[in-house]
Design a protein around this motif. Structure first.
Motif, short mmCIF file in Angstrom:
data_model
loop_
_atom_site.label_atom_id
_atom_site.label_comp_id
_atom_site.label_asym_id
_atom_site.label_seq_id
_atom_site.Cartn_x
_atom_site.Cartn_y
_atom_site.Cartn_z
N ASN A 51 1.16 10.70 -2.52
CA ASN A 51 1.59 10.63 -3.86
C ASN A 51 3.13 10.46 -4.22
O ASN A 51 3.66 9.74 -5.16
CB ASN A 51 1.58 12.26 -4.32
N THR A 89 3.45 6.54 -4.32
CA THR A 89 2.72 5.89 -5.53
C THR A 89 3.59 6.19 -6.73
O THR A 89 3.56 5.49 -7.55
CB THR A 89 1.41 6.55 -5.35
N ILE A 148 -2.41 10.47 -6.61
CA ILE A 148 -3.16 9.67 -5.81
C ILE A 148 -4.65 9.86 -5.76
O ILE A 148 -5.31 9.03 -5.73
CB ILE A 148 -2.71 9.99 -4.34
N CYS A 206 0.92 -1.14 0.02
CA CYS A 206 0.06 0.04 -0.09
C CYS A 206 0.83 1.29 -0.04
O CYS A 206 1.72 1.58 0.84
CB CYS A 206 -0.87 -0.07 1.30
N THR A 207 0.75 2.04 -0.97
CA THR A 207 1.75 3.28 -1.06
C THR A 207 0.67 4.10 -0.35
O THR A 207 -0.58 4.33 -0.62
CB THR A 207 2.03 3.69 -2.56
N HIS A 244 -6.14 6.17 -5.95
CA HIS A 244 -6.45 5.71 -4.68
C HIS A 244 -7.51 4.67 -4.85
O HIS A 244 -8.46 4.66 -5.59
CB HIS A 244 -6.80 6.55 -3.58
N PRO A 261 -2.70 1.57 -4.27
CA PRO A 261 -2.42 3.37 -3.50
C PRO A 261 -3.57 3.48 -2.49
O PRO A 261 -4.68 3.40 -2.89
CB PRO A 261 -2.41 4.11 -4.74
N ARG A 301 5.14 3.45 -9.01
CA ARG A 301 4.77 3.35 -10.30
C ARG A 301 5.49 3.80 -11.64
O ARG A 301 5.39 3.26 -12.49
CB ARG A 301 3.14 3.72 -10.27
#
Ligand code: URA
Length: 235
Positions: A129, A132, A142, A125-126, A146, A163, A136
């Motif tokens: 921002n 993520t 985000i 789980c990122t 999300h 995310p 990625r």
């Protein structure tokens, strides 16, 4: 293929290395390196942005108000810190909690990638921002991403990337908290899916026929790192 115990030892060594890191200017202003903490063999990893003042003082991730919210949300899905691995994109606090600079992210990202390789989570789980975008490799923000799980190859392994809004952003905005909570409550079902299909493995090389192996790290260094890791709650 290494065992969980071997990976845990290598994580402690990495902690020892990170705790002396001078790769970027943040080492001049940090109090403590915030390496990460939790279960070294966790299925689920959380990656935040960077330590704040409380984290810098204690050397542990997410120990302030955002961390308390993270604990609450974990509790709501039947998990505790001891079940997961929690770390950040940056291991040192940026002064005045400013955003991470690209040079700092670049200098620090090796630690995150090695943590992912050693903990071997099935799901990451990122939070927000920065993590993520980094994991990625894309600038999409985000608010668009999300709650959308996807399978991504990070290093040698495929993981489910999920995310989420950063808990700090949810502290003061009710609608962000609602979205974060709803996304969080999907985590157990996503974990139930198990590890995503792995990329085709490269053919393995013949084993080295040697008794010499690799040099052992200096034993005082190992002890130092493992004592510190015990203090950090590295299970
Ligand atoms: N925010 C983060 O991103 N990480 C922490 O450890 C604390 C607050």
């Amino acid at each position: 293929m290494s065992t969980a115990a071997e990976r845990r030892e290598r994580l402690k060594d990495l902690y020892g290395e990170a705790s002396k890191c001078v790769r970027c200017p943040l080492h001049q202003t940090r109090t403590k390196v915030v390496f990460g903490a939790g279960n070294a063999d966790a299925e689920l990893m959380f990656v935040g942005e960077a330590p704040g003042a409380n984290e810098d003082r204690l050397g542990l991730p997410f120990v302030g108000a955002a961390g308390k919210l993270l604990d609450t949300l974990l509790g709501e899905i039947g998990l505790a810190r001891a079940d997961v691995w929690i770390c950040n994109v940056l291991k040192c606090r940026p002064p005045d909690n400013r955003d991470p600079h690209p040079i700092e992210i670049e200098s620090c990202q090796g630690y995150l990638h090695q943590q992912i390789e050693l903990v071997q989570p099935t799901m990451i789980c990122t939070l927000g921002n920065f993590s993520t975008k980094l994991l990625r490799g894309d600038i999409t923000g985000i608010s668009r991403l999300h709650g959308r799980d996807e399978v991504r190859v990070i290093g040698p392994r495929a993981v489910r990337l999920y995310p989420l809004y950063h808990p700090a952003a949810a502290l003061y905005t009710g609608s962000t908290l609602e979205a974060l909570r709803a996304d969080f409550h999907r985590i157990p079902k996503l974990l139930d899916l198990g590890p995503p299909p792995q990329p085709q493995q490269a053919p393995s090389l013949p084993e080295l026929d040697t008794d010499e192996g690799f040099p052992e790290p200096a034993s005082e260094e190992l002890i130092e790192a493992s004592e510190a890791a015990a203090q950090l709650g590295l299970f």
